[in-house]
Motif scaffolding. Structure first.
Motif, PDB file in Angstrom:
ATOM      1  N   ASP A  31      -0.203  -3.065 -11.200  1.00 33.87           N
ATOM      2  CA  ASP A  31      -1.216  -2.429 -10.371  1.00 33.87           C
ATOM      3  C   ASP A  31      -2.228  -3.505  -9.988  1.00 33.87           C
ATOM      4  OD1 ASP A  31      -3.260  -1.051  -9.202  1.00 33.87           O
ATOM      5  OD2 ASP A  31      -3.517   0.408 -10.820  1.00 33.87           O
ATOM      6  N   ASP A  59      -4.977  -3.390  -8.445  1.00 32.20           N
ATOM      7  CA  ASP A  59      -6.378  -2.987  -8.512  1.00 32.20           C
ATOM      8  C   ASP A  59      -6.937  -3.136  -9.926  1.00 32.20           C
ATOM      9  OD1 ASP A  59      -6.446  -2.284  -5.775  1.00 32.20           O
ATOM     10  OD2 ASP A  59      -5.513  -0.364  -6.235  1.00 32.20           O
ATOM     11  N   SER A  60      -6.089  -2.953 -10.933  1.00 30.71           N
ATOM     12  CA  SER A  60      -6.529  -3.078 -12.322  1.00 30.71           C
ATOM     13  C   SER A  60      -5.827  -4.212 -13.052  1.00 30.71           C
ATOM     14  CB  SER A  60      -6.256  -1.774 -13.074  1.00 30.71           C
ATOM     15  OG  SER A  60      -4.861  -1.504 -13.128  1.00 30.71           O
ATOM     16  N   ASP A  98       0.867  -1.175   0.000  1.00 28.35           N
ATOM     17  CA  ASP A  98       0.000   0.000   0.000  1.00 28.35           C
ATOM     18  C   ASP A  98       0.904   1.225   0.000  1.00 28.35           C
ATOM     19  OD1 ASP A  98      -1.734   2.082   0.440  1.00 28.35           O
ATOM     20  OD2 ASP A  98      -2.839   1.090   2.044  1.00 28.35           O
ATOM     21  N   PRO A 107      -1.327   4.622  -8.993  1.00 30.48           N
ATOM     22  CA  PRO A 107      -1.859   3.469  -8.252  1.00 30.48           C
ATOM     23  C   PRO A 107      -1.724   3.655  -6.748  1.00 30.48           C
ATOM     24  CG  PRO A 107       0.297   2.944  -9.153  1.00 30.48           C
ATOM     25  CD  PRO A 107      -0.049   4.312  -9.653  1.00 30.48           C
ATOM     26  N   ARG A 108      -2.708   3.154  -6.021  1.00 34.07           N
ATOM     27  CA  ARG A 108      -2.641   3.171  -4.561  1.00 34.07           C
ATOM     28  C   ARG A 108      -1.885   1.952  -4.036  1.00 34.07           C
ATOM     29  NH1 ARG A 108      -5.235   6.452  -1.538  1.00 34.07           N
ATOM     30  NH2 ARG A 108      -5.248   4.929   0.157  1.00 34.07           N
ATOM     31  N   HIS A 109      -1.792   0.937  -4.852  1.00 35.73           N
ATOM     32  CA  HIS A 109      -1.069  -0.272  -4.477  1.00 35.73           C
ATOM     33  C   HIS A 109      -0.113  -0.650  -5.596  1.00 35.73           C
ATOM     34  CE1 HIS A 109      -5.027  -0.471  -2.397  1.00 35.73           C
ATOM     35  NE2 HIS A 109      -4.268  -0.779  -1.363  1.00 35.73           N
TER      36      HIS A 109
END
Length: 459
Positions: A426, A428-429, A348, A408-410
């Motif tokens: 990433d 998340d995506s 994170d 990106p957050r992660h």
């Protein structure tokens, strides 16, 4: 309800109670004035009732006190020797009028037997009516809803199959085209390298012949020339030497190797990454932490060993000397040494505006402010760097800009040791940020640097 062969029965309006008359006496007077229950019920079989002792007694049309049966078959109170024509709701049993007035059921809630029977029958009528309506709803659900669902699921399944086949065909066509393109690229690269080898072979064969000829002439001059001739042949000898020196030294260059760029494919990388990350063999090290010994004094480590937080100078504390600790760069290393299999982990980084995440060899320098201890600036580390809004991949001091559209957050990292591949993505995506293939010569450790806020290893 004709469907059940019975009707609801309602009591007539009650007379007013006279002065000095108790409620029980008043109810007995009303009951004596009511006509006998002559309603014809079509329910067959027997009906259980309870005597004054609480025992079950089966009553039939032959022993019903309100029927035309022989009075000798009526149920009689064993205490008062009168007909049990009342029902005590408090104790749930049949009683006589004396039991209600002066007997053990005095003060209890009592009802005439006929009235209670009518209430029970009406209750049964309601229950049967509800059951019939429920049966109609169930029948309608079976005949209409389930039948419609059966047809709908068949149609939906057909559409789903077509969609799957269309997607698979699209992927198959794209893969076939990419396969053809890559095979052609490999063929072209092979032909280029082979042509270079042929050219090099011809050149150096000619050079070898020239060198051999020149050497033979010099040897002949050396062995067959008289002193005077040898001394006066210095110019000729110099020309021969210059000719030999002009041959040069052969060198192995990258042009003589097959370039790995010929197999670069974002499509193949994306499919491979998706297969590894989403496949059944995908897993992450559940016990991954940061090595406390390696954490720089510029950082603080959380109690669970997963979060690194950058410290301002006034909050930093000195630590005892440890050869594993970074002393000049805000770095920390993970506990997992990767030398086999496939491993992935996620960090994170949403709170930090300046960080590096990647891998390095355990032999990376820990002391000093030189590039040897700086992640991404030496041959022993590979990191993704985020600084001043820009994303770059860093190795050996070389920086490759990464075209990241959305911050990106992660950040996810995947190391596939069998293919010697490091992939940054990433999570998340599942967008691949960068992929690098390198012949790693030693186990890899997760590496991280934080220069703003905090970075956390996720479970």
């Amino acid at each position: 309800m004709k469907a059940y062969g019975t009707q609801r029965q309602d009591n007539e309006p009650e007379a007013e109670m006279e002065d000095g008359e108790t409620p029980a006496d008043h109810q007995l007077k009303i009951n004596s004035k009511q006509p006998e229950d002559t309603t014809n019920y079509s329910f067959s079989g027997s009906m259980d009732s309870v005597d004054e002792s609480g025992n079950s007694v089966t009553s039939t049309p032959a022993n019903n006190p309100k029927s035309d049966a022989d009075p000798s078959s009526m149920k009689i109170c064993a205490v008062h020797d009168t007909e049990l024509d009342w029902f005590c709701s408090s104790e749930g049993k049949l009683i006589c009028s004396h039991c209600a007035i002066v007997g053990p059921c005095q003060g209890h809630t009592v009802t005439p037997l006929g009235t209670q029977a009518t209430a029970v029958r009406n209750q049964l009528v309601d229950i049967c009516e509800k059951m019939q309506l429920q049966a109609l709803r169930i029948e309608r659900f079976i005949n209409q809803t389930l039948s419609a669902k059966q047809k709908a699921v068949q149609a939906d399944a057909s559409v789903a199959r077509e969609r799957v086949l269309a997607q698979v065909n699209a992927v198959r066509e794209a893969l076939e085209e990419e396969e053809q393109r890559l095979l052609e690229a490999v063929q072209r690269e092979q032909e280029r390298v082979e042509q270079c080898l042929l050219t090099q072979r011809a050149h150096w064969t000619q050079a070898l012949s020239t060198l051999a000829h020149t050497r033979a002439n010099l040897v002949h001059t050396l062995t067959h020339s008289q002193d005077a001739q040898l001394v006066t042949s210095s110019q000729e000898i110099s020309d021969r030497v210059e000719e030999a020196e002009g041959v040069g030294e052969p060198r192995d260059t990258e042009q003589l190797n097959l370039s790995g760029d010929c197999t670069d494919s974002r499509l193949m990388q994306g499919l491979w990454a998706s297969a590894v990350l989403l496949g059944p063999s995908a897993h992450g090290p559940a016990n991954l932490r940061f090595q406390e010994r390696s954490v720089s004094s510029m950082l603080s480590l959380s109690a669970d060993g997963r979060t690194l937080t950058f410290l301002p100078k006034r909050a930093r504390q000195s630590h005892p000397h440890d050869p594993a600790r970074f002393d000049c760069w805000p770095n920390a290393l993970g506990t997992l040494a990767i030398s086999s299999g496939t491993h992935s982990w996620v960090l994170d980084v949403g709170q930090s505006a300046a960080y590096k995440v990647g891998v390095c060899y355990a032999s990376m320098d820990r002391k000093g402010s030189g590039n040897g201890a700086r992640l991404g600036y030496n041959e022993r580390s590979w990191v993704l760097s985020h600084y001043e809004g820009e994303f770059t991949f860093c190795h050996a001091g070389r920086h490759t800009a990464l075209p990241v559209i959305r911050r990106p957050r992660h950040i996810g990292l995947l190391v596939d040791w069998p293919s010697q591949t490091l992939l940054l993505y990433d999570p998340d995506s599942y967008c691949v940020l960068h992929t690098v293939t390198h012949c790693f010569s030693a186990p890899l450790l997760p590496a991280c640097a934080v220069a703003d806020h905090s970075v956390t290893l996720l479970h």
